[in-house]
Design a protein around this motif. Structure first.
Motif, short mmCIF file in Angstrom:
data_model
loop_
_atom_site.label_atom_id
_atom_site.label_comp_id
_atom_site.label_asym_id
_atom_site.label_seq_id
_atom_site.Cartn_x
_atom_site.Cartn_y
_atom_site.Cartn_z
N ARG A 35 0.82 -1.21 0.00
CA ARG A 35 0.00 0.00 0.00
C ARG A 35 0.85 1.26 0.00
O ARG A 35 1.96 1.29 0.55
CB ARG A 35 -0.90 0.01 1.23
CG ARG A 35 -2.02 -1.02 1.22
CD ARG A 35 -2.92 -0.93 0.02
NE ARG A 35 -4.28 -1.41 0.30
CZ ARG A 35 -5.19 -1.61 -0.63
NH1 ARG A 35 -4.89 -1.37 -1.89
NH2 ARG A 35 -6.41 -2.03 -0.31
N SER A 36 0.31 2.32 -0.62
CA SER A 36 0.94 3.63 -0.59
C SER A 36 0.50 4.37 0.66
O SER A 36 -0.63 4.22 1.13
CB SER A 36 0.53 4.42 -1.83
OG SER A 36 0.91 5.78 -1.70
N GLU A 37 1.39 5.18 1.19
CA GLU A 37 1.05 5.99 2.37
C GLU A 37 0.16 7.17 2.00
O GLU A 37 -0.44 7.79 2.87
CB GLU A 37 2.34 6.51 3.03
CG GLU A 37 3.23 5.40 3.57
CD GLU A 37 4.49 5.96 4.22
OE1 GLU A 37 4.62 7.20 4.28
OE2 GLU A 37 5.34 5.16 4.64
N LYS A 175 0.01 1.31 -14.26
CA LYS A 175 1.36 0.77 -14.42
C LYS A 175 2.30 1.36 -13.39
O LYS A 175 3.14 0.66 -12.81
CB LYS A 175 1.85 1.05 -15.84
CG LYS A 175 3.23 0.51 -16.16
CD LYS A 175 3.28 -0.99 -15.99
CE LYS A 175 2.27 -1.68 -16.88
NZ LYS A 175 2.20 -3.13 -16.61
N LEU A 176 2.17 2.65 -13.15
CA LEU A 176 3.01 3.34 -12.16
C LEU A 176 2.77 2.78 -10.77
O LEU A 176 3.71 2.59 -9.99
CB LEU A 176 2.72 4.84 -12.19
CG LEU A 176 3.56 5.73 -11.29
CD1 LEU A 176 5.02 5.71 -11.74
CD2 LEU A 176 3.03 7.16 -11.29
N GLU A 177 1.53 2.47 -10.45
CA GLU A 177 1.17 2.01 -9.11
C GLU A 177 1.58 0.56 -8.85
O GLU A 177 1.76 0.16 -7.71
CB GLU A 177 -0.33 2.17 -8.88
CG GLU A 177 -0.80 3.62 -8.82
CD GLU A 177 -2.30 3.75 -8.72
OE1 GLU A 177 -2.99 2.71 -8.82
OE2 GLU A 177 -2.79 4.88 -8.55
N THR A 178 1.69 -0.24 -9.89
CA THR A 178 1.95 -1.68 -9.70
C THR A 178 3.36 -2.11 -10.07
O THR A 178 3.72 -3.27 -9.87
CB THR A 178 0.95 -2.52 -10.53
OG1 THR A 178 1.09 -2.18 -11.92
CG2 THR A 178 -0.47 -2.27 -10.07
N LYS A 179 4.19 -1.21 -10.57
CA LYS A 179 5.49 -1.62 -11.10
C LYS A 179 6.46 -2.11 -10.03
O LYS A 179 7.40 -2.83 -10.34
CB LYS A 179 6.13 -0.49 -11.90
CG LYS A 179 6.54 0.73 -11.07
CD LYS A 179 7.11 1.81 -11.96
CE LYS A 179 7.54 3.04 -11.17
NZ LYS A 179 8.69 2.77 -10.30
N ASP A 180 6.22 -1.75 -8.77
CA ASP A 180 7.17 -2.11 -7.72
C ASP A 180 6.69 -3.21 -6.77
O ASP A 180 7.25 -3.39 -5.70
CB ASP A 180 7.51 -0.86 -6.88
CG ASP A 180 8.26 0.19 -7.70
OD1 ASP A 180 9.06 -0.20 -8.57
OD2 ASP A 180 8.05 1.38 -7.45
#
Length: 276
Positions: A35-37, A175-180
């Motif tokens: 999750r993102s903060e 794509k940006l949210e799942t690439k890592d």
């Protein structure tokens, strides 16, 4: 970002609810652990010193899927209604175009609850497991390799646009949210001297899940998908993984493709689209 204690409490509540209801909840732990903060995606309700209600929101471009649970001893107190209201309000703030409520097909309590929610059944998704019952194709005309270049990323984005209905902005954001995601392997499918498709593997606890499997529309119907899937299944089987995937029931062709590679359905999830 969720803490280790929060993740542990979610898992404890999930196991209790699944045992009581004899069902499986789709809580996407690979996403919960990444999750993102910056965003509000998870909603909690605690009573008597423990977690008794949880709801997770999972964003895929223009679409958000919502799944949650309440401790059996704390139901019919409005807990889930409160959590759902918060999640839907947040989704609308983020301008989600499609809000889907996810419930196990066999959950009677979910069906009763949803009678009072303005929503309609949008699709049924089947979870499938590979059984070692068929010989897999091994065709050298189709290649599988990691996604490593800017060209690969651009192809992944275009596949999401052409095969999954995202617009370009949404596909790039997704794509940006799942690439890592640490548990993920992003793979490209090559055929006829060009990038033909993609898939994503999520490996956790001895299980390998296949997501986002797609082939460019102009290359579909040529056996590329089946050859690519066979290669990946063979690879994951040799690495000792149990292999799973998900497919929407409305896509009969895709269901037949997976069955032809030895996958069998064992569970399903209903998705209801919020209508107001």
């Amino acid at each position: 970002m969720l803490t280790k204690d929060e993740l542990k409490n979610i898992k404890t509540l999930q196991e209790l609810c699944e045992k009581e209801g004899k069902l499986q909840l789709k809580l996407n732990f690979d996403m919960l652990e990444s999750r993102s903060e910056k965003r509000k995606e998870d909603f909690f309700h605690n009573e008597d010193g423990m977690l008794v209600g949880f709801l997770g929101s999972y964003y895929f471009g223009n679409k958000v899927e919502i799944c949650g649970m309440v401790h059996p001893d704390y139901r019919r107190r409005g807990i889930f209604s409160k959590l759902l209201k918060e999640a839907v309000e947040e989704a609308k703030k983020r301008e989600a175009r499609t809000i889907l409520l996810n419930a196990p097909t066999e959950s009677q309590s979910a069906k009763e609850f949803l009678k009072n929610v303005p929503c309609t059944l949008a699709m049924v998704e089947y979870q499938m497991k590979w059984e070692k019952s068929l010989d897999l194709l091994d065709d050298s005309t189709v290649k599988i390799r990691p996604s490593i270049s800017e060209e690969d990323i651009e192809a992944e984005i275009q596949l999401d646009v052409q095969c999954f209905g995202l617009n370009e902005k949404e596909a790039r954001q997704y794509k940006l949210e799942t690439k890592d995601l640490d548990t993920d392997k992003r793979l490209m499918i090559e055929a006829e001297g060009r990038i033909a498709g993609k898939m994503r593997l999520s490996e956790m606890n001895g299980e390998s899940w296949i997501y986002g499997f797609s082939v460019f529309p102009e290359l579909q119907g040529k056996g590329i998908g089946r050859k690519a899937l066979s290669k990946v299944v063979k690879m994951q089987d040799e690495n000792g993984f149990e292999i799973f995937l998900e497919v929407e029931a409305k896509n009969a062709h895709a269901l037949g493709l997976y069955e032809s590679c030895g996958f069998r359905s064992y569970h399903s999830q209903d998705y209801y689209k919020v209508t107001e």
